[in-house]
Write an enzyme that holds these catalytic residues in place. Sequence first.
Site, mmCIF file in Angstrom:
data_model
loop_
_atom_site.group_PDB
_atom_site.id
_atom_site.type_symbol
_atom_site.label_atom_id
_atom_site.label_comp_id
_atom_site.label_asym_id
_atom_site.label_seq_id
_atom_site.Cartn_x
_atom_site.Cartn_y
_atom_site.Cartn_z
ATOM 1 N N ASP A 128 0.856 -1.189 0.000
ATOM 2 C CA ASP A 128 0.000 0.000 0.000
ATOM 3 C C ASP A 128 0.891 1.237 0.000
ATOM 4 O OD1 ASP A 128 -2.961 0.930 0.510
ATOM 5 O OD2 ASP A 128 -1.703 2.165 1.813
ATOM 6 N N ASN A 183 -2.336 12.886 -4.423
ATOM 7 C CA ASN A 183 -3.430 13.347 -5.293
ATOM 8 C C ASN A 183 -3.809 14.784 -4.987
ATOM 9 O OD1 ASN A 183 -3.834 11.054 -6.890
ATOM 10 N ND2 ASN A 183 -5.148 10.077 -5.363
ATOM 11 N N GLU A 243 -4.863 2.229 -4.144
ATOM 12 C CA GLU A 243 -3.404 2.273 -4.188
ATOM 13 C C GLU A 243 -2.791 1.010 -3.587
ATOM 14 O OE1 GLU A 243 -4.701 4.612 -0.479
ATOM 15 O OE2 GLU A 243 -5.388 4.282 -2.530
#
Length: 358
Positions: A226, A234, A279
């Site tokens: 992860d 983002n 992710e």
Amino acid sequence: MSRLRMATLAWALSGGLTVAAWALGLLEVGPLEMAALLLLVLASQLFFHMALRTGWSERFRDPSMTLAHILLAVLVGLWVISRAGEARTILLMLFILSTFFGAFQLRQREFMLVALVSVSGYTAITIRDLFIERIEASTQVVVLELVGFAFIMLWLAWFGAHIARMRRTLSRRNRELRDLSARLQHLADHDELTGLPNRRRLIAQLESAAKRARQSNVTFSVAVLDLDFFKRINDRYGHQAGDEVLTELARRASDLLRGADALVRVDETIADFGRFGGEEFLAILPGTDLAGASRAAERLRREICEKPFETSTGLVECTASIGVAEHQSSDSVSHTIARADEALYNAKNDGRNRVRTA
């Protein structure tokens, strides 16, 4: 080869009819000429067989050499008819047999060539016979027979070309359907952004790995990765940059694991590394115990944190937490994933950017 077998059967039927006509005295052919004709046919079949079997014919647009086969049949048929008397009309059926064989492959201009050779040859034979007064029937009947033969051959050429076009169209559409089916299957099993196997495909691969492990008594391990604080990436750099990070991560991980851990390839992607959601990524390491899987995960972690990701908005630094679990023969796949998730949770609780084992 399938077409050649059918052509050989057609030659056998035509040859039987010709020999029967010769035996009944309907052909003005001596024994040596008939033997030479049969040897020529046998030699041609051997040539076509060897050309196809050895791959020599693959240099041509049509590896089955259909046009050459039909033209040979037409020339042999013309020679037989030139020696026939009252059996000529019956033997004209040989042209229908050879022309229809072209429906497997010939194009319209090739069909017209076959018809042109057939009609021209038969016209020359008819003119010769009329000139030497060999034909007992009236001139009107002979001309009508010739015109009828010409119309039949032209119609066969048109009809055969129509069938050939339909076959090519169906073949093309079948290829398009197969390509579309393969594309849809790929989309169903792969992540659109990274091109890696998606969760559905990974679960199926895990089930297969577990089955192989039970049968061969060889273990495998699972690593769940992860990206740390990916939402911040983002928010700071934009979703486009985030997508570019995920895509580059997929490439790096695939290259690293493929070279270091000899993952099994089942298609153009790495079947044992994929995007598990968001992710989060998952790697299946076949034939690898917990210690080996931990070392592989550590290499991957360093690959991520030590090399910033190039994006359209600049370099982006990123780290990853990884949880590793070795599959136990008594465990289900979902339990192995849960143990790897628990190890991933521990890695995050311990400060992120690290590998933890179950």
